[in-house]
Design a protein around this motif. Structure first.
Motif, PDB file in Angstrom:
ATOM      1  N   GLU A  25      13.520  68.454  56.595  1.00  0.00           N
ATOM      2  CA  GLU A  25      14.234  67.150  56.057  1.00  0.00           C
ATOM      3  C   GLU A  25      13.131  66.374  55.305  1.00  0.00           C
ATOM      4  N   THR A  78      12.108  60.671  55.679  1.00  0.00           N
ATOM      5  CA  THR A  78      11.892  59.802  57.019  1.00  0.00           C
ATOM      6  C   THR A  78      10.808  58.772  57.003  1.00  0.00           C
ATOM      7  N   LYS A 137      18.297  62.524  62.746  1.00  0.00           N
ATOM      8  CA  LYS A 137      17.617  63.661  61.989  1.00  0.00           C
ATOM      9  C   LYS A 137      18.358  65.110  62.642  1.00  0.00           C
TER      10      LYS A 137
END
Ligand code: MN
Length: 310
Positions: free
Chosen positions: A103, A106, A180
């Protein structure tokens, strides 16, 4: 970049026997070996250092032997998450058909949280290695775009792109790591469905939280991808599937930042630094609702409001 593992005297002997020195041995070292994409140096202190493109894969070979020893990562971007789980990775991981996920976003106040999962079948590994997929952090925006578009055209993948408005809604009941975890689970599940009945030999998640925490975050969901799931930090160095996921995620983030910047009539920066506070304050003064553009739980929100009041 390098990976250092601490070994016992006995382990060091075993490792030294495996890598016979083929280059100059530096002071304090007992062996130094230069191979394809990796240099391994063993020191009298018991530390063994792996350097180069294949440092992750190579050090992984010794992870089970040294699982009780501490593993230190000495890169500028080394993360604090535990690396213990990497000791249990399947042998020969880099050459297996792997579904990988990663990912981005963040650490960025503005923009989405983007999770991508990608399946790389064994027959695709060589092609991807030829594309020289490095860590997406070291690639330029133009390179990211070219590579990502190529990857998207070859590989089964799924993108979970959580734009700020949705993110802030989730964040009312879920913390950032929970969001997440849910994203990874959803992306992985979608790719599994796409490739069925084919199954990956392993599922590799770029680790952002300890494994038990990850499973706890998913405990209330109806559908959890569990079988053959492994976690590792810097997983993009362990399998091209994670590297590919990371590049596609960067690409999606890039496009989302461009869209949001166009909507806000303002170039929105990535990250969470002081320039971010300034831009956010500017938007507040224009009467713009930050929840469409930013992850509100960041400390930047309060800082921006304070700046705006001045
Ligand atoms: Mn990651």
């Amino acid at each position: 970049m390098s990976i250092v593992i601490q070994t016992t005297a006995k382990q060091l002997t075993t490792i030294a026997e495996h890598y016979s020195s083929n280059t100059t041995i530096p002071a304090g070292a007992v062996f130094r070996y230069k191979g394809a994409g990796v240099m391994v140096t063993g020191y009298k202190s018991g530390k063994v250092m792996f350097q180069g493109q294949n440092e992750g894969v190579e050090s992984q070979k010794w992870a089970s032997a040294t699982s009780n020893a501490s593993t230190t990562k000495t890169t500028a971007t080394a993360r604090k998450t535990p690396t213990k789980a990497t000791a249990n990775l399947p042998a020969n991981l880099a050459n297996l058909g792997v579904l990988g996920s990663d990912e981005v976003g963040t650490g960025s106040y503005f923009g989405p949280l983007t999770v991508v999962a990608v399946y790389v079948a064994p027959e695709h590994i060589a092609t991807l290695q030829r594309l020289a997929i490095a860590d997406s952090k070291t690639l330029t925006d133009a390179n990211i775009t070219t590579l990502a578009e190529k990857l998207i055209s070859i590989l089964p993948y799924h993108i979970v792109n959580i734009m700020p408005t949705a993110y802030n809604q989730y964040n009312q009941t879920l913390n950032a790591n929970e969001i997440k975890a849910h994203g990874h689970n959803r992306a992985l599940g979608a790719v599994l469905a796409k490739i069925a009945p084919e199954k990956p030999a392993a599922i590799l998640i770029d680790q952002f939280t300890p494994a038990n925490t990850y499973w706890r975050y998913l405990s209330k969901l109806d559908y959890v991808v569990k079988e053959n799931v492994y976690f590792a930090t810097k997983a993009e160095q362990l399998h091209v599937a994670v590297a590919a996921a990371s590049i596609i995620a960067r690409y999606v983030e890039l496009k989302a930042m461009q869209e949001l910047s166009a909507q806000a009539h303002c170039e929105l920066p990535v990250g969470a630094g002081k320039n971010v506070d300034k831009i956010a304050a500017k938007l507040i003064l224009q009467g713009i609702d930050l929840s469409q553009y930013a992850k509100l739980h960041f400390a930047n929100t309060e800082k921006a409001h304070r700046l705006a009041k001045k």
